[in-house]
Scaffold this motif. Structure first.
Motif, PDB file in Angstrom:
ATOM      1  N   LYS A  18     -11.411   9.366  -3.590  1.00  0.00           N
ATOM      2  CA  LYS A  18     -11.842   9.341  -5.133  1.00  0.00           C
ATOM      3  C   LYS A  18     -11.967  10.878  -5.388  1.00  0.00           C
ATOM      4  O   LYS A  18     -12.733  11.476  -4.519  1.00  0.00           O
ATOM      5  CB  LYS A  18     -13.079   8.445  -5.262  1.00  0.00           C
ATOM      6  N   ASN A  55      -8.564   3.421  -5.278  1.00  0.00           N
ATOM      7  CA  ASN A  55      -8.185   2.276  -4.671  1.00  0.00           C
ATOM      8  C   ASN A  55      -7.725   1.440  -5.940  1.00  0.00           C
ATOM      9  O   ASN A  55      -7.936   0.648  -6.149  1.00  0.00           O
ATOM     10  CB  ASN A  55      -9.340   1.411  -3.769  1.00  0.00           C
ATOM     11  N   ASP A  56      -6.428   2.119  -6.348  1.00  0.00           N
ATOM     12  CA  ASP A  56      -5.991   1.736  -7.798  1.00  0.00           C
ATOM     13  C   ASP A  56      -4.932   0.605  -7.541  1.00  0.00           C
ATOM     14  O   ASP A  56      -4.108   0.840  -6.656  1.00  0.00           O
ATOM     15  CB  ASP A  56      -5.299   2.774  -8.354  1.00  0.00           C
ATOM     16  N   VAL A  82      -0.732  -0.730  -4.281  1.00  0.00           N
ATOM     17  CA  VAL A  82      -2.273  -0.005  -4.103  1.00  0.00           C
ATOM     18  C   VAL A  82      -1.911   1.205  -3.798  1.00  0.00           C
ATOM     19  O   VAL A  82      -1.232   1.634  -2.834  1.00  0.00           O
ATOM     20  CB  VAL A  82      -2.886  -0.941  -2.964  1.00  0.00           C
ATOM     21  N   LYS A 137      -4.273   4.188  -2.475  1.00  0.00           N
ATOM     22  CA  LYS A 137      -5.269   4.502  -1.702  1.00  0.00           C
ATOM     23  C   LYS A 137      -5.378   6.148  -1.536  1.00  0.00           C
ATOM     24  O   LYS A 137      -4.537   6.724  -1.095  1.00  0.00           O
ATOM     25  CB  LYS A 137      -5.353   3.887  -0.579  1.00  0.00           C
ATOM     26  N   SER A 174      -9.961   5.339  -9.341  1.00  0.00           N
ATOM     27  CA  SER A 174     -10.806   4.902  -8.394  1.00  0.00           C
ATOM     28  C   SER A 174     -10.691   5.128  -6.684  1.00  0.00           C
ATOM     29  O   SER A 174     -11.678   5.067  -5.903  1.00  0.00           O
ATOM     30  CB  SER A 174     -10.492   3.267  -8.577  1.00  0.00           C
ATOM     31  N   VAL A 177       0.989  -1.139  -0.024  1.00  0.00           N
ATOM     32  CA  VAL A 177      -0.023  -0.134  -0.034  1.00  0.00           C
ATOM     33  C   VAL A 177       0.821   1.345  -0.023  1.00  0.00           C
ATOM     34  O   VAL A 177       1.658   1.422   1.264  1.00  0.00           O
ATOM     35  CB  VAL A 177      -0.966   0.259   1.377  1.00  0.00           C
ATOM     36  N   GLY A 196      -1.390   6.885   2.700  1.00  0.00           N
ATOM     37  CA  GLY A 196      -1.822   6.554   1.307  1.00  0.00           C
ATOM     38  C   GLY A 196      -1.330   7.408   0.498  1.00  0.00           C
ATOM     39  O   GLY A 196      -0.056   7.919   0.661  1.00  0.00           O
TER      40      GLY A 196
END
Length: 164
Positions: free
Chosen positions: A61, A91-92, A56, A58, A89, A27, A33
């Motif tokens: 959006k 959460n790609d 990932v 995060k 998204s 992540v 994030g």
């Protein structure tokens, strides 16, 4: 006794193959994030990225996006090509499918240029024991990544020596 050792070795070999190909999920930025401000190059220290691993991204959006750009020029200039389609998204998930340097930037406003919202990683082949700059080999969860195949072979050799 010989047949039980053979069965054990076969199971150990298959387990080694299966576990050595598991992907690690990273992540980006951990709990922070994908956001303006953090030093993502510092975040990469101590991590080894391999083909098959997952990144990932995060973020809320609409607040950011992710462009995977080719080459350091687009990365340094914070300029995604006009043909680049951003991930949006929040959460790609990106599967790392090529070795070498991989570059990611946010294409919204000046997030990349002034907010440091960019990431460069070096991806190694699956199963590679090469480490960048003699860095310890840790996963995103902080556990040492073992070369399961080598450990399994060593364990089997020890067992065979004991049972012989």
């Amino acid at each position: 006794m010989a047949s039980s050792v053979g069965v054990f070795l076969a199971i150990a070999f298959l387990a080694a193959i299966a576990t050595s190909t598991l992907a690690t999920e990273f992540v980006v930025g951990d709990d922070m994030g994908w956001t303006v401000g953090p030093d993502y190059q510092a975040w990469t220290r101590g991590k080894v990225f391999r083909v098959g691993d997952l990144l990932v991204f995060k973020y809320p959006k609409g607040a950011h996006n992710v462009h995977q750009v080719d080459g350091s020029a687009a990365f340094v200039q914070c300029a995604p090509p006009s043909t680049s389609v951003p991930l949006t998204s929040g959460n790609d998930v990106i599967a790392l499918n090529k070795t070498g340097d991989n570059f990611f930037i946010c294409g919204i406003g000046s997030h990349c240029a002034t907010g440091n919202l960019k990431l460069m990683i070096t991806v190694f082949p699956q199963g590679s024991t090469t480490l960048p700059n003699n860095t310890a080999q840790f996963s995103a969860a902080g556990f040492m990544r073992f070369d399961y195949f080598a450990w399994t072979i060593a364990a089997c050799w020890v067992l065979m020596t004991i049972l012989a």
